[in-house]
Enzyme design. Structure first.
Site, PDB file in Angstrom:
ATOM      1  N   GLU A 182       7.917 -46.046   1.568  1.00 25.65           N
ATOM      2  CA  GLU A 182       8.181 -47.190   0.684  1.00 25.65           C
ATOM      3  C   GLU A 182       6.890 -47.718   0.062  1.00 25.65           C
ATOM      4  OE1 GLU A 182      12.339 -48.856   2.458  1.00 25.65           O
ATOM      5  OE2 GLU A 182      10.575 -50.032   2.931  1.00 25.65           O
ATOM      6  N   GLU A 374      16.681 -43.138   4.016  1.00 25.18           N
ATOM      7  CA  GLU A 374      17.007 -44.350   4.794  1.00 25.18           C
ATOM      8  C   GLU A 374      18.216 -45.008   4.168  1.00 25.18           C
ATOM      9  OE1 GLU A 374      14.142 -47.421   5.727  1.00 25.18           O
ATOM     10  OE2 GLU A 374      12.534 -45.932   5.826  1.00 25.18           O
TER      11      GLU A 374
HETATM   12  C1  BG6 Z   1      12.663 -50.006   5.388  1.00 27.14           C
HETATM   13  C2  BG6 Z   1      11.599 -49.460   6.279  1.00 27.14           C
HETATM   14  O1  BG6 Z   1      12.043 -50.979   4.645  1.00 27.14           O
HETATM   15  O2  BG6 Z   1      13.738 -50.685   5.921  1.00 27.14           O
HETATM   16  C3  BG6 Z   1      11.949 -49.421   7.744  1.00 27.14           C
HETATM   17  O3  BG6 Z   1      11.112 -48.217   5.838  1.00 27.14           O
HETATM   18  C4  BG6 Z   1      12.782 -50.622   8.093  1.00 27.14           C
HETATM   19  O4  BG6 Z   1      10.763 -49.311   8.469  1.00 27.14           O
HETATM   20  C5  BG6 Z   1      14.069 -50.573   7.291  1.00 27.14           C
HETATM   21  O5  BG6 Z   1      13.044 -50.723   9.444  1.00 27.14           O
HETATM   22  C6  BG6 Z   1      15.084 -51.635   7.610  1.00 27.14           C
HETATM   23  O6  BG6 Z   1      14.492 -52.893   7.625  1.00 27.14           O
HETATM   24  P1  BG6 Z   1      14.619 -53.839   8.900  1.00 27.14           P
HETATM   25  O7  BG6 Z   1      13.767 -54.987   8.593  1.00 27.14           O
HETATM   26  O8  BG6 Z   1      16.041 -54.179   9.018  1.00 27.14           O
HETATM   27  O9  BG6 Z   1      14.112 -53.034  10.035  1.00 27.14           O
END
Ligand code: BG6
Length: 478
Positions: A182, A374
């Site tokens: 990211e 993701e």
């Molecule tokens: C993304 C990241 O921004 O979102 C992860 O690459 C992160 O590291 C994921 O965990 C979800 O966000 P959060 O804050 O719910 O863990």
């Protein structure tokens, strides 16, 4: 729900990151990294944003990354669970400071290499393709305190040395690489994104975009190195994705949304197209930013990525009147609240069609294969009296998003694969909570770090197993 089809060999799996799963934050010679300095609680956000300096650990704070879910010791059990679900890909990151504890050493730490070699061999044992991020929100703290992290051009060489060590050490084991997780988050969360801490009175944009330049050159340089070491290496960039919708059809709102999209896509424009986009000069001028570049940088930037990877949790929304007061952060990037969407318990808008829109926009723009690395729903899970976790809400979210990804493939977009976020529960990056869970596998640990760390299969575990076994044809659940 109409049936969608996925190409033969489509990669199915899940994702973790070293800093949110491994724990053992000083084991095996590892050095402290930025994420190790992020406490649970009220100070977390100011530290993440680079507004509060945290260069030493405090006795009165709890740091969730220090133990995390103990993937460092339990990776064999965890990878076996992934194999049981039928994973063909597993995304994780290498902790830079396991290989280079301070970041500026000349040779890597053998113990760090041995650990990751064992992780990747374990994957290969089950026919799982590792997808490896070189830098997922962690910069060795020595590079922050001594060099100012990515403000400093020397970081390009430190990162290149580290990346070369990875490509050489894991040649034949790892083929898919991501440079910076990211990368656009550098703008929104500068310390966790890039190790940046601001001094009073500084032009933050100047610091951020100069650091961005160094990361972009470093990313292009290591892409070149990866290809030189083995032409079969596939290197991707990684965007925190999700298009901005205009709040209304008022031209000013449409323009605001386009500007907001460009803020994030700027990074991918460089990484995928090999040069700064035409709009950048005016943006920099208006922000009072002057980037110092070396003569060779333009040539280095021409080494573009092979594919575009991205995260997608939610779409975003912007208007001409958007400001600090009327916007809030869903996955770090500020947005207006879209009244047409349902939201997760953490306020993130749920928008599967937004995924199809985002994928179409990106392919129209870059014409390179996409990889959704993701996606998922952060939710509170409960274990019932029978010891089961019935996370139907998560299944529903994933089902709709896989369907949307299938529609994007039917729209003509080549997609390499899909890794859901936090396939095994882990520490949330934004809040540091364990109770914000994404996994198919529950981890017995609470926000304060209590629990056995035992793993329990959730209902979604069996559902995802069926999705993978049918190559995405069977998304149903009763
Ligand atoms: C993304 C990241 O921004 O979102 C992860 O690459 C992160 O590291 C994921 O965990 C979800 O966000 P959060 O804050 O719910 O863990």
């Amino acid at each position: 729900m109409s049936e969608v089809t996925f190409p033969e060999g489509f990669l199915w799996g899940g994702a973790l990151a070293a800093n949110q799963s491994e724990g053992s934050y000083l084991a095996g010679g590892k050095g402290l990294t930025t994420v190790d300095m992020l406490p649970l609680g009220a100070h977390r956000m100011p530290v993440k944003l680079g507004l509060e300096k945290r260069f030493a650990l405090r006795d009165d704070e709890f740091y969730p990354s220090h133990e995390a879910i103990d993937f460092y010791h339990r990776y064999k059990e965890d990878i076996a669970l992934m194999a049981e679900m039928g994973f063909t890909v597993f995304r994780t990151s290498i902790a830079w400071s396991r290989l280079y504890p301070n970041g500026d050493e000349l040779t890597p730490n053998a113990e760090g290499i041995a650990f990751y070699r064992s992780v990747f061999e374990e994957c290969r044992k089950y026919g799982i393709e590792p997808l490896v991020t070189l830098c997922h929100f962690d910069v060795p703290m020595h590079l922050v305190t001594y060099y100012g992290s990515w403000r400093n051009r020397k970081m390009i060489d430190f990162f290149a040395r580290y990346a070369r060590s990875c490509f050489e050490a894991f040649e034949g084991l790892v083929k898919y690489w991501l440079t910076f997780n990211e990368i656009n988050i550098l703008l929104h969360s500068p310390f966790s994104g890039a190790g940046l801490v601001f001094e009073p009175g500084e032009n933050h944009d100047q610091v951020k975009y100069q650091a961005a330049h160094h990361e972009l050159v470093a990313s292009a340089l290591v892409t070149k190195i990866a290809h030189e070491i083995n032409p079969a290496n596939q290197v991707g960039c990684m965007l925190a994705g999700g298009n901005f919708y205009p709040w209304s059809c008022k031209p000013e709102d449409v323009w605001a949304a386009l500007q907001k999209d460009r803020e994030n896509l700027f990074f991918i424009d460089v990484q995928a197209r090999g040069a700064y986009p035409s709009y950048a000069a005016r943006v920099f001028r208006e922000k009072g930013v002057e980037i110092v570049m070396a003569p060779e940088d333009a040539d280095t930037l021409r080494h573009t990525v092979d594919f575009i990877s991205f995260s997608y949790y939610a779409s975003r929304c912007a208007s001409a009147e958007m400001n600090e007061q009327n916007s809030s952060a869903a996955n770090v990037v500020k947005s207006l609240t879209n009244p047409h969407l349902q939201r997760s318990a953490w306020g993130w808008g749920i928008d599967p069609l937004g995924l199809r829109i985002t994928m179409n926009m990106m392919y129209d723009r870059y014409q390179k294969p996409l990889f959704l690395v993701e996606n998922g729903l952060g939710a509170r899970d409960e274990i019932n009296a029978a010891g089961e976790i019935n996370d139907d809400y998560r299944i529903h979210y994933l089902q709709q998003h896989i369907q949307a990804m299938g529609e994007a493939i039917a729209d003509g977009i080549p997609v390499i694969g899909y890794t859901t976020w936090g396939c095994i529960d882990l520490v949330a990056a934004s809040t540091g909570e364990m109770s914000k869970r994404y996994g198919f596998v529950y981890v017995d640990r609470d926000d304060q770090g209590h629990g056995t760390l035992n793993r329990v299969r959730k209902r979604s575990f069996w559902w995802y197993q069926q999705v993978i076994a049918s190559n995405g044809r069977n998304l149903s659940f009763e």
